[in-house]
Design an enzyme around this catalytic site. Structure first.
Site, PDB file in Angstrom:
ATOM      1  N   SER A 159       0.830  -1.210   0.000  1.00  0.00           N
ATOM      2  CA  SER A 159       0.000   0.000   0.000  1.00  0.00           C
ATOM      3  C   SER A 159       0.861   1.255   0.000  1.00  0.00           C
ATOM      4  O   SER A 159       2.032   1.244   0.381  1.00  0.00           O
ATOM      5  CB  SER A 159      -0.908   0.025   1.220  1.00  0.00           C
ATOM      6  OG  SER A 159      -1.573  -1.202   1.363  1.00  0.00           O
TER       7      SER A 159
HETATM    8  N1  SAH Z   1      -0.647  -5.004   4.081  1.00  0.00           N
HETATM    9  C1  SAH Z   1       0.148  -5.283   2.895  1.00  0.00           C
HETATM   10  C2  SAH Z   1      -0.553  -4.968   1.600  1.00  0.00           C
HETATM   11  C3  SAH Z   1      -1.552  -5.975   1.330  1.00  0.00           C
HETATM   12  S1  SAH Z   1      -2.175  -6.200  -0.304  1.00  0.00           S
HETATM   13  C4  SAH Z   1       1.493  -4.626   2.949  1.00  0.00           C
HETATM   14  O1  SAH Z   1       1.784  -3.897   3.899  1.00  0.00           O
HETATM   15  O2  SAH Z   1       2.292  -4.870   2.043  1.00  0.00           O
HETATM   16  C5  SAH Z   1      -3.526  -7.236   0.183  1.00  0.00           C
HETATM   17  C6  SAH Z   1      -3.143  -8.640   0.588  1.00  0.00           C
HETATM   18  O3  SAH Z   1      -4.342  -9.254   1.035  1.00  0.00           O
HETATM   19  C7  SAH Z   1      -2.622  -9.499  -0.553  1.00  0.00           C
HETATM   20  O4  SAH Z   1      -1.355  -9.984  -0.235  1.00  0.00           O
HETATM   21  C8  SAH Z   1      -3.658 -10.624  -0.667  1.00  0.00           C
HETATM   22  O5  SAH Z   1      -3.086 -11.883  -0.964  1.00  0.00           O
HETATM   23  C9  SAH Z   1      -4.253 -10.622   0.726  1.00  0.00           C
HETATM   24  N2  SAH Z   1      -5.581 -11.220   0.833  1.00  0.00           N
HETATM   25  C10 SAH Z   1      -6.667 -11.087   0.020  1.00  0.00           C
HETATM   26  N3  SAH Z   1      -7.705 -11.834   0.471  1.00  0.00           N
HETATM   27  C11 SAH Z   1      -7.269 -12.447   1.605  1.00  0.00           C
HETATM   28  C12 SAH Z   1      -7.864 -13.345   2.540  1.00  0.00           C
HETATM   29  N4  SAH Z   1      -9.124 -13.775   2.428  1.00  0.00           N
HETATM   30  N5  SAH Z   1      -7.116 -13.774   3.582  1.00  0.00           N
HETATM   31  C13 SAH Z   1      -5.837 -13.375   3.747  1.00  0.00           C
HETATM   32  N6  SAH Z   1      -5.213 -12.518   2.898  1.00  0.00           N
HETATM   33  C14 SAH Z   1      -5.923 -12.060   1.838  1.00  0.00           C
END
Ligand code: SAH
Length: 219
Positions: A66
């Site tokens: 993000s």
């Molecule tokens: N917080 C992260 C950015 C996340 S991007 C950072 O600091 O880099 C969103 C993430 O959510 C992705 O890696 C995706 O794989 C995950 N995601 C999406 N659906 C999910 C679910 N049901 N359970 C766990 N992770 C999930």
């Protein structure tokens, strides 16, 4: 060859913090935590040199790290205290979890991609972060074994707040999450769990990858 990040250097760090403040990240503890966590360690290859710009960047598995100001605003809205047990859904690069770990007692972070969870776990060990527990799991179900949580932060967008996450929040607890259809504008909301019911508050428009159900296959 792009080597391991040496950190941003004083001038770049000042610009990074200035950009955060000018976009509304004003909480001292949050700014201090973000100053201490080198975002350059969480992005790889050609993107590493853009780590201190206020931009989302691609990471493995087609996901994104993000934008720093969004990370700051979400962290600020979460009102983390040093006694809190926090759940983050969506480990991604691990950047957000590393910031939360400086503010909370303990952070549980889960991702549906085993590859992302493994890489983040290895990085936390390398950086010597002692209080993050990283798991591969479908975070839309929360982590029933570790519940309840003082704070929950979701970094992928659901259409509505997942009921199991609401259930795993302590009374008095706070959850921050983007809601809305993927590919359109979503809204970042704050959910406050009261003794009887919930209070919802809109924070700002955002854009996140979707919260998907089930585990992902690596590859
Ligand atoms: N917080 C992260 C950015 C996340 S991007 C950072 O600091 O880099 C969103 C993430 O959510 C992705 O890696 C995706 O794989 C995950 N995601 C999406 N659906 C999910 C679910 N049901 N359970 C766990 N992770 C999930």
């Amino acid at each position: 060859m792009t080597g391991q990040s040496q950190g941003p250097g004083p001038e770049v760090l000042m610009q990074f913090l200035f950009a955060l403040r000018s976009r509304g990240v004003t909480d001292k503890a949050v700014l201090t935590a973000m100053e201490a966590v080198d975002r350059g360690r969480f992005v790889k290859g050609i993107f590493a040199e853009r780590a201190y710009e206020d931009l989302p960047l691609p990471i493995a598995c087609g996901q994104t790290i993000s934008q720093p100001s969004v990370v700051g605003l979400m962290t600020q809205a979460l009102q983390v205290t040093p006694r809190d047990k926090v759940l983050e859904v969506g480990t991604g690069s691990g950047y957000q979890a590393a910031i939360l770990a400086r503010l909370a007692r303990r952070v549980y972070t889960v991702d549906r991609f085993p590859q992302l969870a493994r890489a983040a776990q290895a990085l936390f060990a390398e950086l010597g972060v002692p209080n993050i527990i990283t798991m591969t799991a479908d975070g839309s179900c929360g982590l029933p074994d570790q519940a309840p949580f003082d704070r929950i932060l979701v970094t992928a967008a659901a259409e509505d707040p997942p009921p199991q996450l609401l259930a795993q929040l302590k009374p008095g607890g706070i959850m921050i999450l983007p809601v809305g259809q993927s590919d359109t504008v979503q809204t970042l909301i704050r959910v406050h769990k009261l003794d009887h019911g919930y209070e919802y508050e809109e924070i700002r428009p955002v854009r996140f990858v979707p919260l998907l159900e089930g585990l992902a296959k690596d590859g």
